[in-house]
Design an enzyme around this catalytic site. Structure first.
Site, PDB file in Angstrom:
ATOM      1  N   ASP A  79      42.657  35.064  38.398  1.00  0.00           N
ATOM      2  CA  ASP A  79      41.678  36.131  38.579  1.00  0.00           C
ATOM      3  C   ASP A  79      42.167  37.212  39.544  1.00  0.00           C
ATOM      4  O   ASP A  79      43.305  37.184  40.005  1.00  0.00           O
ATOM      5  CB  ASP A  79      40.309  35.567  38.976  1.00  0.00           C
ATOM      6  CG  ASP A  79      40.240  35.067  40.417  1.00  0.00           C
ATOM      7  OD1 ASP A  79      41.183  35.283  41.209  1.00  0.00           O
ATOM      8  OD2 ASP A  79      39.212  34.450  40.764  1.00  0.00           O
ATOM      9  N   SER A  80      41.302  38.140  39.870  1.00  0.00           N
ATOM     10  CA  SER A  80      41.651  39.261  40.742  1.00  0.00           C
ATOM     11  C   SER A  80      42.049  38.831  42.149  1.00  0.00           C
ATOM     12  O   SER A  80      42.647  39.599  42.890  1.00  0.00           O
ATOM     13  CB  SER A  80      40.476  40.233  40.849  1.00  0.00           C
ATOM     14  OG  SER A  80      40.176  40.755  39.581  1.00  0.00           O
TER      15      SER A  80
ATOM     16  N   HIS B  97      41.130  47.623  37.731  1.00  0.00           N
ATOM     17  CA  HIS B  97      39.978  47.807  38.616  1.00  0.00           C
ATOM     18  C   HIS B  97      39.746  49.312  38.773  1.00  0.00           C
ATOM     19  O   HIS B  97      40.682  50.046  39.088  1.00  0.00           O
ATOM     20  CB  HIS B  97      40.238  47.165  39.975  1.00  0.00           C
ATOM     21  CG  HIS B  97      40.436  45.687  39.901  1.00  0.00           C
ATOM     22  ND1 HIS B  97      41.648  45.119  39.587  1.00  0.00           N
ATOM     23  CD2 HIS B  97      39.556  44.665  40.071  1.00  0.00           C
ATOM     24  CE1 HIS B  97      41.522  43.804  39.580  1.00  0.00           C
ATOM     25  NE2 HIS B  97      40.261  43.503  39.872  1.00  0.00           N
TER      26      HIS B  97
END
Length: 194
Positions: free
Chosen positions: A106-107, A63
């Protein structure tokens, strides 16, 4: 929980590969007289029937540090482990086309399902090593977007490796000046099982 049978997986791959018809390099001469739907179905069936089976292993997502605060990054999952399978072929110009399905964490530590088509223009760097760059059209299902209903995306894709194993990446750009969305680099590896 989503269940996929053989027909629905093929249908999802057909829909996500429609963009393949826009690339003249991705079409064969036998498909020139077909409509876009028949051309897409023929492309999917050719890749599924003739393509090499490959294992895809995911494990890292970065990110952007200028897009997310340090506190937010500490909450996000950057070890997005998961796996999937793909079928890949080479076209007449020795460029790569593949269909894939993958599930990752996922994140936000929730399941993310993806199915799609990718096209890469390949360039040899030596006897065995090659780099590739192109695009992928995909359907993605995430619980934090559209209540898990799959949505389409088109993203860049790149790779480096050999024909039998590659380190691959795709990038989700930042969609606005607001912090906290996009600017995500997703890395995964692909290994030939044939």
């Amino acid at each position: 929980m989503l269940k996929f049978n053989h027909f629905s997986l093929r249908a999802a791959l057909c829909v996500s590969s429609l963009l393949a018809c826009l690339s003249s390099q991705a079409q064969t001469s036998s498909q020139d007289d077909m409509g876009w739907w028949d051309s897409s179905k023929a492309k999917v069936n050719k890749i599924l029937d003739e393509g090499d089976l490959q294992l895809m292993v995911a494990g890292y997502t970065h990110h952007g540090r200028n897009t997310y605060t340090a506190a937010r990054i500490a909450e996000l999952n950057e070890r997005t482990w998961g796996m999937g399978f793909s079928k890949a072929i080479r076209d007449k110009a020795d460029n790569e086309e593949f269909l894939y399905g993958m599930a990752i964490s996922d994140s936000h530590f929730r399941p993310q399902l993806m199915a799609g088509y990718a096209y890469q223009w390949m360039k040899p760097l030596g006897d065995k090593v090659e780099v590739g760059g192109g695009w992928t059209g995909s359907l993605i299902s995430r619980t934090d977007y559209f209540s898990g209903v799959p949505f389409p995306v088109v993203l860049p894709v790149a790779s480096i490796g050999t024909r039998s194993s590659k380190l691959m990446a795709t990038y989700v750009p930042r969609f606005s000046k607001n912090k906290g969305n996009g600017d995500v680099l997703f890395l995964f590896a692909r290994f030939d099982l044939n």
